[in-house]
Design an enzyme around this catalytic site. Structure first.
Site, mmCIF file in Angstrom:
data_model
loop_
_atom_site.group_PDB
_atom_site.id
_atom_site.type_symbol
_atom_site.label_atom_id
_atom_site.label_comp_id
_atom_site.label_asym_id
_atom_site.label_seq_id
_atom_site.Cartn_x
_atom_site.Cartn_y
_atom_site.Cartn_z
ATOM 1 N N ASN A 138 111.311 21.174 19.888
ATOM 2 C CA ASN A 138 110.375 21.345 20.993
ATOM 3 C C ASN A 138 109.031 20.648 20.773
ATOM 4 O OD1 ASN A 138 112.109 22.776 22.686
ATOM 5 N ND2 ASN A 138 111.645 24.691 21.639
ATOM 6 N N ASP A 153 109.827 19.366 10.560
ATOM 7 C CA ASP A 153 111.048 19.942 10.004
ATOM 8 C C ASP A 153 112.242 19.455 10.815
ATOM 9 O OD1 ASP A 153 109.835 21.657 12.127
ATOM 10 O OD2 ASP A 153 111.708 22.765 11.909
ATOM 11 N N ASN A 174 105.354 24.167 20.473
ATOM 12 C CA ASN A 174 105.898 23.712 21.753
ATOM 13 C C ASN A 174 104.906 22.974 22.629
ATOM 14 O OD1 ASN A 174 108.076 25.060 20.731
ATOM 15 N ND2 ASN A 174 108.161 26.603 22.329
ATOM 16 N N HIS A 207 109.341 25.980 9.843
ATOM 17 C CA HIS A 207 108.840 25.190 10.978
ATOM 18 C C HIS A 207 107.498 24.523 10.667
ATOM 19 C CE1 HIS A 207 110.348 24.201 14.825
ATOM 20 N NE2 HIS A 207 109.709 25.067 15.576
#
Length: 191
Positions: free
Chosen positions: A112, A91, A66, A22
Site C-alpha cells: 500500500n 519491506d 498507506n 513493516h
C-alpha cells in the site's frame, strides 16, 4: 542513471510500530543517517522527518504507510526531484528475510505504501530497495504479520541484509545501480 537525491524509508510513525516488519524502510534510513552523521528532524510541510547530506535528502514519512505518497510528493516537488532520482526502501513479503532486490519501476505488488507513492507521483518509474520479510503463508494473515516484530532468527537475517545495504551505499550514491545489485543480490545461503 542519475544518482539518488531522495531516499525514502517506508514505515509507520510512533514507538508502538518501531520494531514491526513493516518498518524496515525506517530502519535502513535510520542506519544511513547514522552513517552519514545527519539528524532527521520533523518537518510539517513535508509530512515527515527529513535530513540532508549535500544534495541528498532522507525522508521518513509521518503519514502512515498507506499515505506515504503525500510526503514523497511534497518533498520531491519542492526540491524538483525527478522520480528517477528517488529510492524507496520498503519491506517485501515476496522475498525471504535477508534477501534484497534493487530495481527500477514495476508494480506495487500489493504494498500500500508503494501503491500510494505511484498514485501521487503518477508513475511507477522510481527506484526501490526491497527488503525481504517473508510471507506468513495465508493472505488473511498478512496485516497481522507485517505489524509484528520479526522472530529472532529472521531479525538476524534482516540485520545482515541492512549491513549489506550500507556496504552497497557508495555504489547506490554514485548512481551505479548495476554494481550495487552485485553486492545486494546475493542470497543469504550463498554467503
Amino acid at each position: 542513471m542519475p544518482s539518488p537525491r531522495l531516499i525514502v524509508g517506508l514505515g509507520n510513525p510512533g514507538a508502538s510500530y518501531a520494531d514491526h516488519r513493516h518498518n524496515l524502510g525506517f530502519w535502513f534510513v535510520d542506519q544511513l543517517a547514522d552513517e552519514l552523521k545527519i539528524t532527521l528532524t520533523p518537518q510539517g510541510k513535508f509530512h515527515g522527518s527529513i535530513g540532508r547530506y549535500r544534495e541528498l535528502w532522507l525522508l521518513e514519512p509521518s503519514t502512515y504507510m498507506n499515505s506515504s505518497g503525500r510526503a514523497v510528493l511534497a518533498l520531491a516537488n519542492f526540491y524538483k526531484i525527478l522520480p528517477d532520482e528517488i529510492l524507496i526502501v520498503h519491506d517485501d513479503l515476496d522475498l525471504q528475510p535477508g534477501d534484497i532486490r534493487l530495481k527500477h519501476g514495476g508494480g506495487h505488488g500489493g504494498h500500500n505504501g508503494l501503491k500510494d507513492i505511484q498514485a501521487c507521483l503518477s508513475t511507477p518509474d522510481f527506484w526501490r530497495l526491497r527488503l525481504g520479510i517473508g510471507h506468513p503463508g495465508e493472505r488473511s494473515e498478512v496485516i497481522n504479520y507485517v505489524l509484528k516484530a520479526p522472530r529472532k532468527e529472521e531479525q538476524a537475517l534482516i540485520d545482515r541484509a541492512l549491513d549489506r545495504c550500507l556496504l552497497a551505499w557508495p555504489q547506490i550514491a554514485a548512481g551505479d545501480y548495476a554494481a550495487a545489485q552485485r553486492v545486494l543480490h546475493v542470497r543469504e545461503t550463498e554467503k
